[in-house]
Write a protein that holds these residues in place. Structure first.
Motif, PDB file in Angstrom:
ATOM      1  N   LEU A  36     -35.671  14.061 -47.780  1.00 48.39           N
ATOM      2  CA  LEU A  36     -35.409  13.512 -46.449  1.00 48.39           C
ATOM      3  C   LEU A  36     -33.925  13.266 -46.205  1.00 48.39           C
ATOM      4  CD1 LEU A  36     -38.314  10.950 -45.873  1.00 48.39           C
ATOM      5  CD2 LEU A  36     -38.255  13.423 -45.507  1.00 48.39           C
ATOM      6  N   GLY A  37     -33.165  13.059 -47.251  1.00 45.99           N
ATOM      7  CA  GLY A  37     -31.744  12.795 -47.083  1.00 45.99           C
ATOM      8  C   GLY A  37     -31.216  11.981 -48.249  1.00 45.99           C
ATOM      9  N   GLU A  38     -30.048  11.349 -48.037  1.00 46.63           N
ATOM     10  CA  GLU A  38     -29.460  10.544 -49.096  1.00 46.63           C
ATOM     11  C   GLU A  38     -28.638   9.415 -48.501  1.00 46.63           C
ATOM     12  OE1 GLU A  38     -26.899  13.046 -51.356  1.00 46.63           O
ATOM     13  OE2 GLU A  38     -25.478  13.378 -49.702  1.00 46.63           O
ATOM     14  N   LEU A  39     -28.534   8.334 -49.260  1.00 47.80           N
ATOM     15  CA  LEU A  39     -27.662   7.219 -48.917  1.00 47.80           C
ATOM     16  C   LEU A  39     -26.411   7.285 -49.776  1.00 47.80           C
ATOM     17  CD1 LEU A  39     -30.166   4.196 -48.737  1.00 47.80           C
ATOM     18  CD2 LEU A  39     -29.004   5.303 -46.812  1.00 47.80           C
ATOM     19  N   PRO A  40     -25.278   6.844 -49.258  1.00 44.80           N
ATOM     20  CA  PRO A  40     -24.084   6.774 -50.109  1.00 44.80           C
ATOM     21  C   PRO A  40     -24.306   5.765 -51.231  1.00 44.80           C
ATOM     22  CG  PRO A  40     -23.713   5.623 -48.041  1.00 44.80           C
ATOM     23  CD  PRO A  40     -25.026   6.327 -47.905  1.00 44.80           C
ATOM     24  N   PRO A  41     -23.670   5.945 -52.380  1.00 44.99           N
ATOM     25  CA  PRO A  41     -23.896   5.034 -53.513  1.00 44.99           C
ATOM     26  C   PRO A  41     -23.709   3.560 -53.160  1.00 44.99           C
ATOM     27  CG  PRO A  41     -22.646   6.949 -54.225  1.00 44.99           C
ATOM     28  CD  PRO A  41     -22.758   7.046 -52.736  1.00 44.99           C
ATOM     29  N   GLU A  42     -22.742   3.267 -52.287  1.00 47.86           N
ATOM     30  CA  GLU A  42     -22.507   1.861 -51.949  1.00 47.86           C
ATOM     31  C   GLU A  42     -23.658   1.242 -51.157  1.00 47.86           C
ATOM     32  OE1 GLU A  42     -20.150   4.426 -48.957  1.00 47.86           O
ATOM     33  OE2 GLU A  42     -20.645   4.425 -51.115  1.00 47.86           O
ATOM     34  N   ALA A  43     -24.552   2.082 -50.606  1.00 49.19           N
ATOM     35  CA  ALA A  43     -25.707   1.569 -49.862  1.00 49.19           C
ATOM     36  C   ALA A  43     -26.952   1.453 -50.725  1.00 49.19           C
ATOM     37  CB  ALA A  43     -25.999   2.454 -48.653  1.00 49.19           C
ATOM     38  N   HIS A  44     -26.869   1.915 -51.987  1.00 52.50           N
ATOM     39  CA  HIS A  44     -28.030   1.774 -52.859  1.00 52.50           C
ATOM     40  C   HIS A  44     -28.309   0.286 -53.086  1.00 52.50           C
ATOM     41  CE1 HIS A  44     -27.350   6.024 -54.737  1.00 52.50           C
ATOM     42  NE2 HIS A  44     -27.798   6.066 -53.486  1.00 52.50           N
ATOM     43  N   GLU A  63     -40.601   5.542 -48.460  1.00 51.55           N
ATOM     44  CA  GLU A  63     -39.558   6.552 -48.301  1.00 51.55           C
ATOM     45  C   GLU A  63     -38.158   5.925 -48.379  1.00 51.55           C
ATOM     46  OE1 GLU A  63     -39.971   9.487 -48.704  1.00 51.55           O
ATOM     47  OE2 GLU A  63     -41.852  10.225 -47.830  1.00 51.55           O
ATOM     48  N   LEU A  64     -37.985   4.730 -47.851  1.00 53.25           N
ATOM     49  CA  LEU A  64     -36.682   4.062 -47.963  1.00 53.25           C
ATOM     50  C   LEU A  64     -36.373   3.736 -49.419  1.00 53.25           C
ATOM     51  CD1 LEU A  64     -36.897   1.681 -44.874  1.00 53.25           C
ATOM     52  CD2 LEU A  64     -35.259   3.559 -45.182  1.00 53.25           C
ATOM     53  N   MET A  65     -37.381   3.347 -50.170  1.00 54.40           N
ATOM     54  CA  MET A  65     -37.184   3.116 -51.601  1.00 54.40           C
ATOM     55  C   MET A  65     -36.736   4.399 -52.294  1.00 54.40           C
ATOM     56  SD  MET A  65     -39.949   1.716 -54.419  1.00 54.40           S
ATOM     57  CE  MET A  65     -41.097   3.068 -54.097  1.00 54.40           C
ATOM     58  N   ASN A  66     -37.348   5.519 -51.948  1.00 54.35           N
ATOM     59  CA  ASN A  66     -36.947   6.791 -52.546  1.00 54.35           C
ATOM     60  C   ASN A  66     -35.479   7.113 -52.276  1.00 54.35           C
ATOM     61  OD1 ASN A  66     -39.293   8.023 -53.907  1.00 54.35           O
ATOM     62  ND2 ASN A  66     -40.245   7.869 -51.901  1.00 54.35           N
ATOM     63  N   LEU A  67     -34.982   6.700 -51.114  1.00 52.76           N
ATOM     64  CA  LEU A  67     -33.582   6.954 -50.767  1.00 52.76           C
ATOM     65  C   LEU A  67     -32.627   6.030 -51.521  1.00 52.76           C
ATOM     66  CD1 LEU A  67     -33.920   7.361 -46.891  1.00 52.76           C
ATOM     67  CD2 LEU A  67     -33.458   9.179 -48.554  1.00 52.76           C
ATOM     68  N   ASP A 279     -36.083  12.207 -58.024  1.00 46.68           N
ATOM     69  CA  ASP A 279     -34.677  12.255 -57.622  1.00 46.68           C
ATOM     70  C   ASP A 279     -34.198  10.954 -56.991  1.00 46.68           C
ATOM     71  OD1 ASP A 279     -36.189  12.449 -55.344  1.00 46.68           O
ATOM     72  OD2 ASP A 279     -35.127  14.164 -54.488  1.00 46.68           O
ATOM     73  N   SER A 280     -35.001   9.903 -57.035  1.00 47.88           N
ATOM     74  CA  SER A 280     -34.593   8.629 -56.426  1.00 47.88           C
ATOM     75  C   SER A 280     -33.537   7.932 -57.262  1.00 47.88           C
ATOM     76  CB  SER A 280     -35.814   7.698 -56.296  1.00 47.88           C
ATOM     77  OG  SER A 280     -35.410   6.408 -55.878  1.00 47.88           O
ATOM     78  N   PRO A 281     -32.595   7.209 -56.629  1.00 47.74           N
ATOM     79  CA  PRO A 281     -31.625   6.405 -57.385  1.00 47.74           C
ATOM     80  C   PRO A 281     -32.265   5.280 -58.196  1.00 47.74           C
ATOM     81  CG  PRO A 281     -30.846   6.781 -55.140  1.00 47.74           C
ATOM     82  CD  PRO A 281     -32.273   7.235 -55.196  1.00 47.74           C
ATOM     83  N   TRP A 282     -33.485   4.873 -57.836  1.00 47.43           N
ATOM     84  CA  TRP A 282     -34.169   3.834 -58.594  1.00 47.43           C
ATOM     85  C   TRP A 282     -34.668   4.404 -59.920  1.00 47.43           C
ATOM     86  CZ3 TRP A 282     -33.901  -1.149 -57.464  1.00 47.43           C
ATOM     87  CH2 TRP A 282     -33.661  -1.545 -56.141  1.00 47.43           C
TER      88      TRP A 282
END
Length: 558
Positions: A36-44, A63-67, A279-282
């Motif tokens: 769906l997309g990606e968040l910048p690292p500072e928004a993790h 889905e927001l958790m996945n981002l 592929d989630s940052p979590w």
């Protein structure tokens, strides 16, 4: 699933809930290998308050958790919202669907999540379908029996033919072909014209003024109101805008519907414990449940603007937490009755839309019975002793659910809407059962349903629940502009800063109220909105709904 580029059309695909107001391919977006997309690292780890743990809230939260965001879910009662499955205490695994129970296969994005959770479904026992076995139509004191439309007297096929002819007169076949091909240009050209033509006219106006029905006696309109098409009678929708009915039939919401084995509530509850994608940052194995210590927060009681564009959410016990964004998935009326929301967070025109949303009343009453006795055949008539039933009596719709051999069965004694629902509102469950049994006894005088009942009955009136105040939206003529304001709110680039960062989702925000696909699609709109609000973006080869908005936006009426 085939991934379509923005300007491609599908040669001969199925009818799906693809528009018609905003023809974006949500099913392709969520299945793309680009994500769906990606968040910048500072928004993790950015905290997003999600108000409501219904289907829309849980899809968006997952889905927001996945981002990489951290959803914080506020819920007044239980996970599931209007996907509320009741399990009878006397028989484990025997259920009744108090809320959503019919899911059209055209809801392709809904089934994406159902399939991901491994949920199974089977045909819903709608009238005159093989899943129902047989159907009884009782109207004006006359009773008709059939297993298909062909088994009924000619007036029923004449009524059905008149409905088909009325739809053809407004270009139904061409519109459905455009949906099959996902031909955006053809679809919008035809649909946008109908929006202007039919926004201020009712469903009943459409039926009564059509050449097909106006050439027939009034009893055909009366019959159509009780028997209807697809799922049954539609006279409770006669005052609604015809646009809502056109959307239902164009996208096949009224045909080929499925029942979720074990109950639809499994879907939002399954998302609660579904691990993040690889592929989630979590970290692997993270779930919404683990981020919440296995319990949602209490109901949200107030939402206000905080410093640096953030938000304060106060729960029902007076505890205030600060968040980077807010997603409200509760029914819109609750933003003025149950949740104290700063007026400055929405424009006055949007407040008007939220407040003018009109909800449908709905009541269901279920009993568990010892076995599916209705499958027995009367030796004198050769017919089933009881059938799926449509009637002008108090019960309106009666549905029969067979749970397999050696298991109790379930009867939805009465499924009613609007004024018929209000007739039940003052009564406790026992009285509702008695009233339904009395009505059915007039249709089936030789059938003793009462002796078959086991366990405690269950009922629901959605308009009587302070956390819902109705079953779902039913737009009146002239409400398209209100729907347009709510639906398009997720694209916030032109809003003043004071109104950015709070988003809306849910089937009442969608153009397809009452259908789970509308809840899922608006949840995904909100995910795109929150993602871009937090500085994220979609992959160039998998643009999101906001990226395609200028090309696909719902037509704006003057």
């Amino acid at each position: 699933m085939t991934i379509l580029l923005p300007d491609e059309t599908r040669a001969d695909g199925p009818v799906t809930i693809f528009g018609p107001d905003f023809p974006f391919a949500y099913d392709d977006w969520v299945t793309s290998p680009h994500g769906l997309g990606e968040l910048p690292p500072e928004a993790h780890g950015a905290e997003v308050a999600v108000v409501g743990a219904g289907l829309s809230g849980m899809v968006a939260a997952w889905e927001l958790m996945n981002l990489g965001a951290r959803p914080v879910i506020y819920e007044a009662t239980r996970i599931g919202g209007r996907l509320r499955t009741h399990e009878f205490e006397a028989a484990r695994g025997v259920t009744a669907e108090l809320g959503g129970m019919r899911f059209p296969v055209s809801g392709s994005t809904f089934f994406h999540y159902a399939d991901r959770l491994g949920l199974h479904s089977r045909p819903f026992p709608n009238p005159l379908t093989p899943a129902a076995g047989s159907t009884v139509i009782d109207i004006g004191g006359e009773t008709y029996y059939g297993e298909s439309l062909e088994d009924l007297p000619e007036l029923f096929s004449t009524m059905s033919g008149a409905w088909d002819e009325a739809l053809r007169a407004v270009g139904f076949e061409e519109l459905q072909e455009a949906i099959r091909r996902r031909d955006v240009a053809a679809l919008k050209q035809r649909w946008d014209t109908l929006v202007a033509e039919w926004d201020e006219r009712t469903f009943y106006d459409f039926v009564a003024s059509s050449q097909a029905f106006s050439s027939l006696p009034f009893e055909y309109r009366e019959l159509f109101g009780v028997v209807g098409f697809g799922t049954g009678g539609w006279d409770s929708d006669f005052p609604n805008s015809m646009l809502e009915i056109l959307r239902v039939v164009l996208t096949n919401c009224d045909t080929d519907q499925r029942l979720i084995d074990g109950g639809s509530e499994q879907l939002p509850r399954g998302l609660w414990t579904l691990p993040v994608r690889e592929d989630s940052p979590w970290p692997a194995g993270t779930t919404l449940a683990s981020l919440h210590a296995n319990a949602t927060l209490p109901a949200a009681a107030a939402i206000s603007r905080a410093e640096e564009g953030r938000f304060d959410v106060r729960d029902r016990w007076g505890v205030t937490r600060r968040h980077d964004a807010v997603l409200a998935t509760c029914q819109s009326w609750l933003l003025t009755t149950e949740v104290e929301v700063d007026e400055e967070l929405f424009s006055q025109s949007l407040w008007m839309a939220l407040d003018r949303t009109r909800y449908m009343q709905s009541t269901k009453t279920f009993v568990m019975v010892d076995q599916p006795f209705w499958k027995d055949v009367d030796p004198e008539t050769g017919r089933h002793v009881m059938s799926m039933t449509l009637t002008d009596r108090l019960t309106r719709g009666t549905y029969l659910f067979d749970n397999g051999p050696d298991r109790p069965a379930v009867i939805c004694l009465s499924y009613s809407w609007m004024s018929d629902s209000l007739k039940m509102l003052p009564h406790p469950v026992e009285r509702r059962v008695e009233l339904a049994l009395a009505a059915l006894a007039k249709i089936y005088p030789g059938v003793d349903i009462r002796s078959r009942i086991v366990g405690d009955p269950v009922t629901v009136s959605w308009e009587d629940d302070p956390h819902f105040l109705g079953a779902f939206k039913g737009a009146l003529p002239g409400h398209y502009r209100y729907n347009h304001r709510m639906y398009t709110h997720f694209v916030q680039r032109d809003l003043p800063a004071s109104e950015r960062g709070i988003f809306l989702a849910g089937d009442d925000v969608s153009f397809t109220p009452a259908w789970a696909e509308g809840a899922v699609q608006t949840a995904l709109n909100a995910v795109w909105g929150v993602m871009t609000h937090l500085g994220g973006r979609c992959h160039p080869e998998n643009p999101g709904p906001g990226d395609r908005f200028d090309d696909l936006a719902p037509v704006a009426l003057p």
